[in-house]
Design a protein around this motif. Structure first.
Motif, short mmCIF file in Angstrom:
data_model
loop_
_atom_site.label_atom_id
_atom_site.label_comp_id
_atom_site.label_asym_id
_atom_site.label_seq_id
_atom_site.Cartn_x
_atom_site.Cartn_y
_atom_site.Cartn_z
N ARG A 1 0.91 -1.19 -0.02
CA ARG A 1 0.03 0.04 -0.05
C ARG A 1 1.03 1.16 0.29
NH1 ARG A 1 -3.50 2.27 5.28
NH2 ARG A 1 -3.90 4.00 4.35
N PHE B 1 -7.63 -0.05 -3.67
CA PHE B 1 -8.93 0.30 -2.39
C PHE B 1 -10.09 0.30 -2.88
CE2 PHE B 1 -10.92 4.22 -0.32
CZ PHE B 1 -10.70 3.49 0.90
N GLU C 1 -6.00 7.38 -3.08
CA GLU C 1 -5.59 5.93 -2.35
C GLU C 1 -4.95 5.04 -3.12
OE1 GLU C 1 -5.98 4.41 0.49
OE2 GLU C 1 -6.93 5.84 1.91
N ARG D 1 -9.54 -2.70 1.84
CA ARG D 1 -8.14 -2.89 1.36
C ARG D 1 -7.70 -4.47 1.34
NH1 ARG D 1 -6.41 2.15 2.16
NH2 ARG D 1 -7.25 3.53 3.79
#
Length: 276
Positions: A147, A178, A206, A253
């Protein structure tokens, strides 16, 4: 004769209704199971923990693949294993928590917040690029999946250069993903056909924006795989369910088991990963 036909029709209607109700009940049960953050969280990290710190048997000619990253690396591992991809490789994983993401070289400490430095300096709790560097040199394929923090994504081309990976090695970078806020109570009230089409609007910062930075900065010698683009398209909304109505992510996530199976097929069948 008419009575028999009417009775048969009534039986068929009852059977059809019972079948539909059973299917709906099964759907709701599967949804509640997948949305259980404790159970799905255990699934998400179990194989990751098992392979963390795994060494390669250098006496074997079997190809070696090293996965490097945070919890998204665990998702990638699950996506791969659920579909049997890279099953002919020795697989190892180096887990670097999100808070410990860094660049290679002397500037690394400045990328870690002061509150996280104790955690990130403890090998038993967090790995690092520096500690993983020697094993990277042993691998035929090095896969970075995280991430990604914006500053780490921007610095990744220089990081890869500093790590000194060899031309013989295949380097893969898997971008971010995401799915937005997961609202199980809402989904439980919706019919299956609506769930199949359901999408969440997601914050482009994101994943979409970060993946654009990675795509622009990484050279042709690196295989960049963009999960957002492959699953969501060039849009800021992402699907929440697979075609067979299974929840993809339990927290927005991380992937459920069915989500990992779905994601793996998307990544490997629609990118150059499938050629490995």
């Amino acid at each position: 004769m008419f009575r028999k036909a009417a009775g048969l029709l009534a039986s068929m209607v009852v059977w059809s209704m019972s079948t539909a109700m059973a299917a709906e009940t099964s759907l709701k049960q599967n949804l509640m199971t997948a949305a259980d953050t404790k159970a799905s969280g255990e699934y998400a990290f179990s194989q990751c923990r098992a392979l963390t710190g795994q060494t390669f048997d250098t006496t074997k000619s079997t190809k070696k693949a090293l996965i490097v990253g945070d919890s998204y690396a665990c998702d990638f591992l699950n996506s791969m294993q659920e579909n049997g991809y890279l099953r002919d490789y020795q697989i190892a994983l180096r887990f670097i928590p999100y808070d410990c993401q860094t660049v290679a070289g002397d500037a690394a400490p400045k990328y870690i917040a002061a509150k996280d430095r104790s955690l990130c300096a403890t090998p038993e709790r967090a790995d690092s690029l520096e500690r993983a560097k020697a094993q990277m040199q042993e691998a035929d394929v090095v896969i970075f999946a995280s991430r990604w923090k914006p500053e780490i994504a921007a610095a990744l081309p220089q990081t890869l250069h500093t790590l000194g990976l060899q031309p013989r090695q295949r380097v893969v970078v898997v971008g971010s993903k995401f799915f937005g806020k997961i609202s199980v109570r809402q989904y439980l009230r919706m019919p299956a056909n609506d769930l199949k089409k359901l999408e969440n609007e997601v914050d482009p910062s994101e994943a979409k924006a970060i993946n654009a930075v990675l795509a622009k900065g990484l050279g042709k010698e690196v295989l960049f795989v963009d999960p957002h683009n492959l699953v969501c398209g060039d849009d800021t909304s992402c699907p929440l369910f697979t075609d067979d109505v299974n929840l993809i992510s339990y927290d927005g996530r991380h992937l459920t088991k069915e989500g990992a199976r779905y994601m793996g097929k998307v990544l490997f069948q629609h990118s150059a990963l499938g050629q490995m």
